[in-house]
Design an enzyme around this catalytic site. Structure first.
Site, PDB file in Angstrom:
ATOM      1  N   ASP A 168      -6.751  19.135 -14.113  1.00 41.56           N
ATOM      2  CA  ASP A 168      -7.059  17.805 -14.652  1.00 41.56           C
ATOM      3  C   ASP A 168      -6.609  17.836 -16.111  1.00 41.56           C
ATOM      4  O   ASP A 168      -7.221  18.499 -16.951  1.00 41.56           O
ATOM      5  CB  ASP A 168      -8.565  17.536 -14.523  1.00 41.56           C
ATOM      6  CG  ASP A 168      -8.979  16.164 -15.081  1.00 41.56           C
ATOM      7  OD1 ASP A 168      -8.259  15.620 -15.930  1.00 41.56           O
ATOM      8  OD2 ASP A 168     -10.038  15.660 -14.678  1.00 41.56           O
ATOM      9  N   TYR A 197     -15.698  17.382 -15.361  1.00 37.10           N
ATOM     10  CA  TYR A 197     -16.118  15.991 -15.501  1.00 37.10           C
ATOM     11  C   TYR A 197     -17.242  15.702 -14.493  1.00 37.10           C
ATOM     12  O   TYR A 197     -17.139  16.098 -13.328  1.00 37.10           O
ATOM     13  CB  TYR A 197     -14.903  15.092 -15.241  1.00 37.10           C
ATOM     14  CG  TYR A 197     -15.225  13.632 -15.293  1.00 37.10           C
ATOM     15  CD1 TYR A 197     -15.512  13.015 -16.504  1.00 37.10           C
ATOM     16  CD2 TYR A 197     -15.262  12.862 -14.138  1.00 37.10           C
ATOM     17  CE1 TYR A 197     -15.838  11.673 -16.555  1.00 37.10           C
ATOM     18  CE2 TYR A 197     -15.575  11.509 -14.183  1.00 37.10           C
ATOM     19  CZ  TYR A 197     -15.862  10.932 -15.392  1.00 37.10           C
ATOM     20  OH  TYR A 197     -16.184   9.604 -15.443  1.00 37.10           O
ATOM     21  N   ARG A 246       0.853  -1.199   0.000  1.00 36.43           N
ATOM     22  CA  ARG A 246       0.000   0.000   0.000  1.00 36.43           C
ATOM     23  C   ARG A 246       0.886   1.245   0.000  1.00 36.43           C
ATOM     24  O   ARG A 246       0.618   2.231  -0.674  1.00 36.43           O
ATOM     25  CB  ARG A 246      -0.959   0.001   1.202  1.00 36.43           C
ATOM     26  CG  ARG A 246      -1.659   1.360   1.372  1.00 36.43           C
ATOM     27  CD  ARG A 246      -2.942   1.332   2.195  1.00 36.43           C
ATOM     28  NE  ARG A 246      -2.959   0.407   3.288  1.00 36.43           N
ATOM     29  CZ  ARG A 246      -2.297   0.563   4.452  1.00 36.43           C
ATOM     30  NH1 ARG A 246      -1.563   1.640   4.668  1.00 36.43           N
ATOM     31  NH2 ARG A 246      -2.359  -0.358   5.381  1.00 36.43           N
ATOM     32  N   LYS A 258      -7.974   6.994 -19.779  1.00 32.63           N
ATOM     33  CA  LYS A 258      -8.241   7.557 -21.091  1.00 32.63           C
ATOM     34  C   LYS A 258      -6.982   7.464 -21.973  1.00 32.63           C
ATOM     35  O   LYS A 258      -6.551   6.382 -22.271  1.00 32.63           O
ATOM     36  CB  LYS A 258      -8.745   8.992 -20.929  1.00 32.63           C
ATOM     37  CG  LYS A 258      -9.824   9.144 -19.819  1.00 32.63           C
ATOM     38  CD  LYS A 258     -11.114   8.405 -20.115  1.00 32.63           C
ATOM     39  CE  LYS A 258     -12.075   8.330 -18.938  1.00 32.63           C
ATOM     40  NZ  LYS A 258     -12.392   9.574 -18.271  1.00 32.63           N
TER      41      LYS A 258
END
Ligand SMILES: *Cc1c(COP(=O)(O)O)cnc(C)c1O
Length: 382
Positions: free
Chosen positions: A170, A98, A46, A195
């Site tokens: 972003d 978004y 982690r 994407k």
């Protein structure tokens, strides 16, 4: 190093034991400590995993930042970044961000007291006016989805620097291959790596790059505390995709430019949104702060009935959400990605029922143009 070289060489440290040329998938959760409390830099996956570290190095280098971090999705990355703030803090965001970002700000993070205001960030004065004493960051998408509005990154950075707050970008749509927000003053750049970075419609992931190590350490603390990490298999897939990011972005954009020019002169189309067209309001700005115009196009086909006639004729464009992969995708924002926005608000924003968005793939341009042309013929003749 130039970007295309970084895509191939960054993050590769060489496997001393085997000489493996690609980064191995370290499918491992914990690491042997030579002595209790001493470790090799890796103690638990982690906190850090070598495959993830390699990916984080690649995105850090491509964005020109200090530290990179990989998350299980774009939304996990965005949420972790928002966890840098406290209850009572306020964030100013692009009004057509978004949909998932809008949702997490207004339906989840609001519940723990993080407040948000949405403004047209293509107007720097509107951003300035929205900043309150408790504002801690301005969060930008440029270009936006689906209307591809551009925001002046330098102008926003002047505002955030003066206010002593963070600028977050972003960068999913342009990728660092076309746009490097940190070089224009951004403090944090993030991605839905699902994407263009992944590029093959086969992995969900999120990436964040911080401009400074201090911010990086704060974000790593959040990442390690909340745990939204990307697993080693997906980190490896993303890195594989990113090796061809430069080639793909050039191909997407070449095809998109030709399709946008074709649509612009077609009588069945009332409006085309593509930053590479000189008629696009953000065209000049895009030329100054990006090295390309990307692969996303939106266009208005008029009446809603035309949408179904057009879509039913297409052979190569798959009707699907998401974007940025090698295959061409097509969507109807009013019915799909933006369906949750009330119709009146959608019309205000310009997201009409006849608006179609395409994510232009890297197929042969002649085939793509032919497919669109025969679809539009059906609209004109129907
Ligand atoms: C898809 C997308 C996101 C969310 O990313 P996921 O990987 O789907 O969680 C965030 N921002 C933009 C611009 C996107 O297109």
């Amino acid at each position: 190093m130039k970007p295309k070289t970084m895509m191939i060489h960054s993050g590769i440290t060489g496997d001393e034991k085997t000489g493996a040329v690609s980064v191995p998938i370290y499918q491992v959760s914990t690491y042997k400590q030579p002595k209790a409390g001493e470790h090799t830099g890796y103690e638990y996956s982690r906190t850090a995993n070598p495959t993830r570290t390699a990916l984080e190095t690649v995105i850090r280098d491509l964005e020109g930042g200090a530290n990179g971090y990989a998350f299980g999705s774009g939304m996990a990355a965005i949420t972790a970044v928002m966890m840098l703030f406290n209850s009572g803090d306020h964030i100013v965001l692009t009004d057509d961000v978004y949909g998932g970002t809008y949702r997490v700000m207004t339906k989840v993070l609001n519940r723990i007291g993080i407040k948000s205001t949405f403004v047209d960030t293509s107007d720097p004065e509107a951003v300035k006016k929205a900043i309150l004493p408790e504002t801690k960051a301005v969060y930008i998408e440029s270009p936006t989805n689906p209307l591809l509005k551009m925001t002046d990154l330098q102008a926003i950075s002047r505002i955030t620097k003066e206010a002593g707050i963070l600028m977050i970008v972003d960068n999913t749509f342009f990728t660092p291959y076309f746009q490097k927000p940190i070089s224009y003053g951004a403090d944090i750049v993030l991605h839905s790596a699902t994407k263009y970075l992944g590029g093959h419609s086969d992995v969900v992931g999120g990436l964040v790059v911080t401009a400074t190590e201090e911010l990086g350490e704060e974000l790593h603390f959040v990442q390690n505390s909340t745990g939204g990490i990307l697993g080693p298999q997906d980190a490896w897939l993303l890195m594989r995709g990113m090796k061809t990011l430069g080639l793909r972005m050039e191909a997407h954009q070449q095809n998109a430019q030709k399709i946008a020019e074709f649509l612009e002169q077609h009588p069945a189309i009332t409006r085309v949104y593509y930053p590479g067209l000189s008629a696009h309001p953000g065209h000049e700005l895009a030329k100054t702060q990006a090295t390309g115009f990307g692969g996303m196009i939106s266009f208005d086909i008029g009446k809603e009935e035309n949408v179904d006639v057009f879509l039913s004729q297409l052979k190569l464009f798959t009707i699907a959400e998401s974007l940025g992969a090698v295959e061409s995708l097509i969507s109807v924002p009013a019915r799909m990605t933006h369906a949750s926005i009330p119709k009146e608000r959608r019309e205000e924003l310009g997201i009409t029922d006849g608006l179609i968005r395409i994510s232009v793939g890297i197929e042969d341009i002649d085939d793509l143009l032919h497919d669109i042309e025969q679809g539009l013929d059906a609209v004109t003749n129907g």
